[in-house]
Design a protein around this motif. Structure first.
Motif, PDB file in Angstrom:
ATOM      1  N   GLU A 175     -32.628 -13.519 -49.861  1.00 24.10           N
ATOM      2  CA  GLU A 175     -33.749 -13.465 -48.921  1.00 24.10           C
ATOM      3  C   GLU A 175     -33.911 -14.806 -48.202  1.00 24.10           C
ATOM      4  N   GLU A 179     -33.578 -15.533 -44.298  1.00 25.00           N
ATOM      5  CA  GLU A 179     -34.690 -16.151 -43.580  1.00 25.00           C
ATOM      6  C   GLU A 179     -34.192 -17.320 -42.739  1.00 25.00           C
ATOM      7  N   LEU A 217     -34.839  -6.727 -42.040  1.00 27.03           N
ATOM      8  CA  LEU A 217     -35.485  -8.029 -41.980  1.00 27.03           C
ATOM      9  C   LEU A 217     -35.568  -8.525 -40.548  1.00 27.03           C
ATOM     10  N   PHE A 221     -40.490 -13.916 -40.612  1.00 29.39           N
ATOM     11  CA  PHE A 221     -39.829 -13.277 -41.738  1.00 29.39           C
ATOM     12  C   PHE A 221     -40.664 -12.156 -42.342  1.00 29.39           C
ATOM     13  N   SER A 222     -40.152 -10.942 -42.195  1.00 34.79           N
ATOM     14  CA  SER A 222     -40.805  -9.767 -42.767  1.00 34.79           C
ATOM     15  C   SER A 222     -39.735  -8.785 -43.212  1.00 34.79           C
ATOM     16  N   ILE A 223     -40.064  -7.957 -44.180  1.00 34.26           N
ATOM     17  CA  ILE A 223     -39.117  -6.989 -44.730  1.00 34.26           C
ATOM     18  C   ILE A 223     -39.718  -5.593 -44.661  1.00 34.26           C
TER      19      ILE A 223
END
Length: 234
Positions: A175, A179, A217, A221-223
């Motif tokens: 992650e 990012e 993603l 930064f978001s999932i």
């Protein structure tokens, strides 16, 4: 027109080589009326085995005799122009892309897929379906002409996605690495594919298949978690 099947890996848990992909591949080929077509295998990501050995391993893993490796053809471009189904194996993404550029095959392969040929890949073979190989996990053992890849899937791909950190590992998590990519490339989107899952594309429709959710993603930064069997527009 894109007809893509992009797996994270050639294996899942303790399964035999490519065995977890067989049913998905057969269904994909049947849906596109390609089940009886010869399959052109591109072995260039293989580094630790010969192309002959790689071809034999894939034939055995998929239980198919109608697979022929690109290295067996004298005229590589002609082989690609005549193929209706492409199968692109894993290994090293940098080597795979380097060989496609070196043999001047990237654009002809891209155009063939855009005109309706089916594309099946795993690991490095999935990586190069995206816009670039900047989100691969591989070491750059060779320098390709460019990091730009096929772009038949209009976003970045990260196969072999594993969340979090292992005990004793003091480097960045996946992650965190992704990012970093998005901070540097804020307009891009990354699809992170866990083992056992795949992206299935039919024209502008994307379906998640396999056993685990796929992560989408983006910046900031978001999932977003795309569920198995979920269908979205690309």
């Amino acid at each position: 027109m894109s007809k893509l099947l992009l797996f994270s890996a050639s294996g899942y848990k303790e399964s035999a080589y490519l065995s977890h992909t067989r049913e998905f591949i057969d269904d994909f080929l049947k849906e596109n009326f390609m089940i009886d077509e010869e399959i052109l295998f591109i072995p260039y990501a293989g580094v630790r085995r010969t192309y002959d050995a790689y071809e034999a391993k894939v034939k055995e893993g998929l239980k198919k005799d109608n697979i022929k490796s690109l290295h067996c053809f004298e005229n590589l471009k002609e082989a690609i122009l005549n193929a209706k189904v492409f199968l692109v194996g894993g290994g090293n993404s940098f080597m795979l892309l380097h060989k496609l550029y070196e043999n001047d095959l990237l654009e002809v392969l891209k155009e063939r897929i855009k005109k309706g040929a089916c594309y099946i890949g795993w690991s490095a073979g999935s990586n190069i379906a995206g816009l670039s190989i900047k989100t691969t996990n591989d070491m750059p053992i060779v320098m390709p002409k460019s990091f730009d890849s096929l772009g038949i899937f209009p976003y970045q791909i990260n196969p072999h996605f594993i969340s979090g950190k292992f005990p004793g590992h003091n480097g960045e998590s996946r992650e965190e690495r992704l990012e970093e990519f998005l901070l540097t490339n804020p307009k891009d989107i990354v699809y992170a594919i866990p083992e056992g899952s795949a992206l299935k594309v039919q024209d502008d429709s994307l379906k998640i298949i396999g056993y685990h959710d796929v992560l989408k993603l983006s910046y900031p930064f978001s999932i977003e978690y795309l569920k198995v069997n979920q269908i979205t527009k690309i």
